[in-house]
Design an enzyme around this catalytic site. Structure first.
Site, PDB file in Angstrom:
ATOM      1  N   GLY A   1     -23.050  35.907 -13.378  1.00  0.00           N
ATOM      2  CA  GLY A   1     -22.387  36.299 -12.146  1.00  0.00           C
ATOM      3  C   GLY A   1     -22.493  35.321 -10.993  1.00  0.00           C
ATOM      4  O   GLY A   1     -22.114  35.642  -9.863  1.00  0.00           O
TER       5      GLY A   1
ATOM      6  N   GLY B   1     -20.968  32.321 -10.876  1.00  0.00           N
ATOM      7  CA  GLY B   1     -19.751  31.524 -10.734  1.00  0.00           C
ATOM      8  C   GLY B   1     -19.652  30.346 -11.681  1.00  0.00           C
ATOM      9  O   GLY B   1     -18.945  29.375 -11.397  1.00  0.00           O
ATOM     10  N   LYS B   2     -20.336  30.426 -12.814  1.00  0.00           N
ATOM     11  CA  LYS B   2     -20.282  29.324 -13.787  1.00  0.00           C
ATOM     12  C   LYS B   2     -18.857  29.071 -14.264  1.00  0.00           C
ATOM     13  O   LYS B   2     -18.410  27.925 -14.324  1.00  0.00           O
ATOM     14  CB  LYS B   2     -21.155  29.642 -15.006  1.00  0.00           C
ATOM     15  CG  LYS B   2     -22.622  29.735 -14.730  1.00  0.00           C
ATOM     16  CD  LYS B   2     -23.426  29.918 -15.996  1.00  0.00           C
ATOM     17  CE  LYS B   2     -23.072  31.167 -16.765  1.00  0.00           C
ATOM     18  NZ  LYS B   2     -23.414  32.395 -16.032  1.00  0.00           N
ATOM     19  N   THR B   3     -18.151  30.145 -14.584  1.00  0.00           N
ATOM     20  CA  THR B   3     -16.804  29.990 -15.125  1.00  0.00           C
ATOM     21  C   THR B   3     -15.866  29.355 -14.099  1.00  0.00           C
ATOM     22  O   THR B   3     -15.104  28.444 -14.424  1.00  0.00           O
ATOM     23  CB  THR B   3     -16.243  31.347 -15.580  1.00  0.00           C
ATOM     24  OG1 THR B   3     -17.089  31.883 -16.600  1.00  0.00           O
ATOM     25  CG2 THR B   3     -14.836  31.204 -16.137  1.00  0.00           C
ATOM     26  N   SER B   4     -15.933  29.815 -12.858  1.00  0.00           N
ATOM     27  CA  SER B   4     -15.074  29.254 -11.805  1.00  0.00           C
ATOM     28  C   SER B   4     -15.337  27.763 -11.620  1.00  0.00           C
ATOM     29  O   SER B   4     -14.397  26.954 -11.552  1.00  0.00           O
ATOM     30  CB  SER B   4     -15.311  29.981 -10.479  1.00  0.00           C
ATOM     31  OG  SER B   4     -14.952  31.345 -10.582  1.00  0.00           O
TER      32      SER B   4
ATOM     33  N   ASP C   1     -19.569  31.886 -24.438  1.00  0.00           N
ATOM     34  CA  ASP C   1     -20.065  33.176 -23.954  1.00  0.00           C
ATOM     35  C   ASP C   1     -19.385  34.307 -24.711  1.00  0.00           C
ATOM     36  O   ASP C   1     -18.160  34.389 -24.733  1.00  0.00           O
ATOM     37  CB  ASP C   1     -19.755  33.291 -22.454  1.00  0.00           C
ATOM     38  CG  ASP C   1     -20.436  34.482 -21.811  1.00  0.00           C
ATOM     39  OD1 ASP C   1     -20.844  35.398 -22.535  1.00  0.00           O
ATOM     40  OD2 ASP C   1     -20.545  34.490 -20.573  1.00  0.00           O
TER      41      ASP C   1
ATOM     42  N   THR D   1     -12.760  40.406 -12.304  1.00  0.00           N
ATOM     43  CA  THR D   1     -13.361  39.958 -13.559  1.00  0.00           C
ATOM     44  C   THR D   1     -14.492  40.865 -14.033  1.00  0.00           C
ATOM     45  O   THR D   1     -14.496  41.288 -15.189  1.00  0.00           O
ATOM     46  CB  THR D   1     -13.830  38.499 -13.439  1.00  0.00           C
ATOM     47  OG1 THR D   1     -12.699  37.672 -13.166  1.00  0.00           O
ATOM     48  CG2 THR D   1     -14.475  38.033 -14.733  1.00  0.00           C
TER      49      THR D   1
END
Length: 589
Positions: free
Chosen positions: A16, A18-21, A43, A506
């Site tokens: 949560g 913000g790794k993906t962003s 993931d 998300t």
């Protein structure tokens, strides 16, 4: 960023943050600079398609709205099924259908999923992907515990395949892997080579997140992976200095940033601001590294802000419902990493204990932040017991138990072989499941509140429970009298699943996907709990906070109308003493 010298970029950190962003924004920026980039998610709970607003599946696909950006999501279940097929194919015509079915059952647990996913992951690092040549491969990795485990696998399996050439029962024959030890040695060497691989540890400006980032950094260094940078995401700056909540949030963040753990201070550090909009789509991803574009989108978003106030029943009422006409039961908080499962579990446990119930609060999360919250309370209710299912401790305990049982009367050489077999990565999953089963059995006498790991890990844990259930039912003549842990999870009177989500798109979709998976397993969630909601507060004046609150309203309405019959809420709390403040402010929700 675009001047990076490495071919492989890993984004890791607490769920949560913000790794993906940041992984997607980095990939987009590199493509804009003329590079050919592949974005890979390892993931189990990937949300690449939401952030990129483009289809992403287990095949490499071009991303809409960009040139030369491609993405793939390694699907753990698909990888595991393909692996099982490769194991059993040589047995066709040699073994009976019953024997083949037994092999497939033995390979239906969490360990097989881990190994199969890694087998897929490794080919991207070893350079054996088919088709397009990529300049850079960006990995959007799973939350910390899962990531570290994934990265430990190359070394573990390079030695394990050498020492156990025939394979092991949990893994199947090593010949079923798509490649052998040479690839694993290549992968290990490349991950440890700072000229080839960079690790971006992502955190928020809060104590728990930075603590997790510190642990991640140390563990990566212990694995020989030292080329690291720290990204601190979502740093809030108040716009309206008359808004007391905005000032509190900014002050809290500044205080946390002043006390960054020493090992993290040694890394190159970059901060990213909290924005009034969700980072979804290519243009908004570009804005993460472009202050001018940020300003333009922010001004447009704030100008359109409308902040309707929401009403949600608070967590005290949820606790009252959970113990209504009941003196015991299993309560599990589930959801995407970083949504607040731990604070929810802790608050529910304390509220039930204060009502005089016997309560055990425990966690299966490798990151285990329960103690951080509980320590904020000082004195605990006498009926509250707090413990942790520690994977390493449980593995050691399980190993000793098996060695004592199987090694009885065996030679030293035979005992050594048993111990070698127990070095399998599967052992930890089995050991944790045994402790998990014990906690479930205790729920027949008291309330057991379980703070589970992030979504992907939780599903793997439940898959292990299902595998155990099938094995018991298949092998026991008196199965009709047995009650397995899986059956306990399906019992809605005994077990209550609370899905925790932030009021963001998300996390909502992640929780919805988890709910679908649970329902397919015959497990129906009891309620949803929306955490850290700004719309539950009526005194916000800061434009950035009002904009975030406005975006929440649509998400909350969607949850209430499309996902859950019962929806509860926790208001946004800026105080660093989160649990005492939540319990003290329960009437204000």
């Amino acid at each position: 960023m675009t001047n990076t010298k490495t071919n492989y970029l890993f984004f890791t950190g607490k769920g949560g943050v913000g790794k993906t962003s940041l992984a997607c924004a980095t990939a987009v920026e590199m493509v804009d600079a003329g590079k050919v980039v592949l974005l890979v998610s390892t993931d189990p709970a990937s949300n690449l398609k939401d952030v990129l607003e483009s289809p992403v599946d287990e095949n490499i696909k071009a991303i809409k709205g960009t040139n030369n950006l491609f993405a793939i999501n390694i699907d753990p279940e698909n990888s595991a099924e393909e692996y099982r097929n490769r194991v059993t194919q040589p047995l066709e015509g040699v073994a009976s259908k019953g024997e083949i079915k037994k092999v497939r059952e033995d390979l239906s647990g969490a360990c097989t999923t881990e190994i199969a996913s890694f087998d897929e992951f490794s080919r991207f690092v070893s350079g054996e992907t088919e088709g397009t040549e990529f300049d850079v491969i960006v990995f959007d990795t799973a939350p910390t515990g899962h990531t570290l485990r994934l990265l430990e696998l190359p070394a573990a399996w390079s030695s394990f395949t050498e020492e156990n050439p025939e394979g092991a029962s949990c893994l199947g024959p090593t010949s079923a892997l798509k490649s052998g030890k040479e690839r694993y040695h290549t992968v290990v060497n490349r991950l440890r080579d700072g000229s080839l691989t960079s690790f971006y540890i992502v955190a928020r400006a809060d104590k728990a997140s930075l603590k997790e980032a510190s642990r991640t950094s140390n563990e990566l260094k212990e694995l020989g992976m030292g080329n690291q940078q720290l990204y601190i995401n979502g740093v809030f700056k108040a716009i309206d200095k008359q808004d007391s909540l905005a000032n509190e949030i900014e002050a809290k963040g500044s205080e946390q940033l002043k006390s960054i753990p020493g090992n993290l201070n040694e890394l190159p550090i970059r901060t990213f601001p909290l924005l009034p909009y969700n980072i979804l789509g290519i243009d908004k991803l570009r804005s993460l590294f472009n202050p001018d574009l940020q300003k333009s989108i922010s001004e447009s978003t704030v100008a359109q802000t409308n902040t309707p106030h929401q009403e949600l029943t608070g967590i005290e009422k949820l606790a009252e419902e959970l113990c209504e006409n009941q003196q015991h039961g299993l309560i599990m908080t589930m959801g995407k990493g970083g949504v607040g499962k731990t604070i929810a579990a802790s608050a529910i446990a304390v509220l039930l204990a204060k009502k005089g119930h016997e309560v055990l609060l425990t966690t299966t999360d490798p990151a285990a932040h329960i103690q951080d919250f509980i320590q904020q309370l000082g004195e605990l209710p006498a009926t509250l017991q707090v413990e942790r299912i520690d994977p390493k401790v449980e593995t050691q305990r399980y190993t000793e138990k098996v060695l004592e049982h199987k090694g009885q009367g065996q030679s030293e050489e035979a005992k050594k072989l048993i111990l070698e077999d127990l070095k399998s990565p599967c052992t930890e999953e089995v050991a944790v499941f045994h402790a998990f089963s014990k906690a479930i059995s205790m729920a027949k006498r008291k309330f057991v509140i379980m703070d589970t790991a992030p979504t992907g890990h939780t599903l793997l844990l439940l898959d292990t429970a299902g595998s155990y259930h099938r094995d018991i039912m298949r092998n026991n003549m008196n199965a009709g009298r047995l009650r397995t842990p899986y059956m306990s999870l399906q019992d809605q009177e005994l077990s209550k699943i609370i899905l925790v989500s932030l009021p963001e798109t998300t996390p909502m979709r992640e929780a919805g996907s988890l709910q679908d998976d649970l329902k397919r397993a015959g497990i129906k969630p009891y309620a949803w709990l929306i955490n850290q909601s700004l719309t539950l507060l009526s005194s916000i004046t800061d434009p950035l906070l009002k904009s975030r609150a406005s975006a929440e309203a649509e998400v909350i309405n969607t949850i209430k109308t499309s996902y859950s019959e019962k929806t509860f809420g926790i208001p946004f709390i800026a105080d660093t003493r989160l649990l005492p403040t939540l319990l003290g402010n329960k009437e204000k929700v």
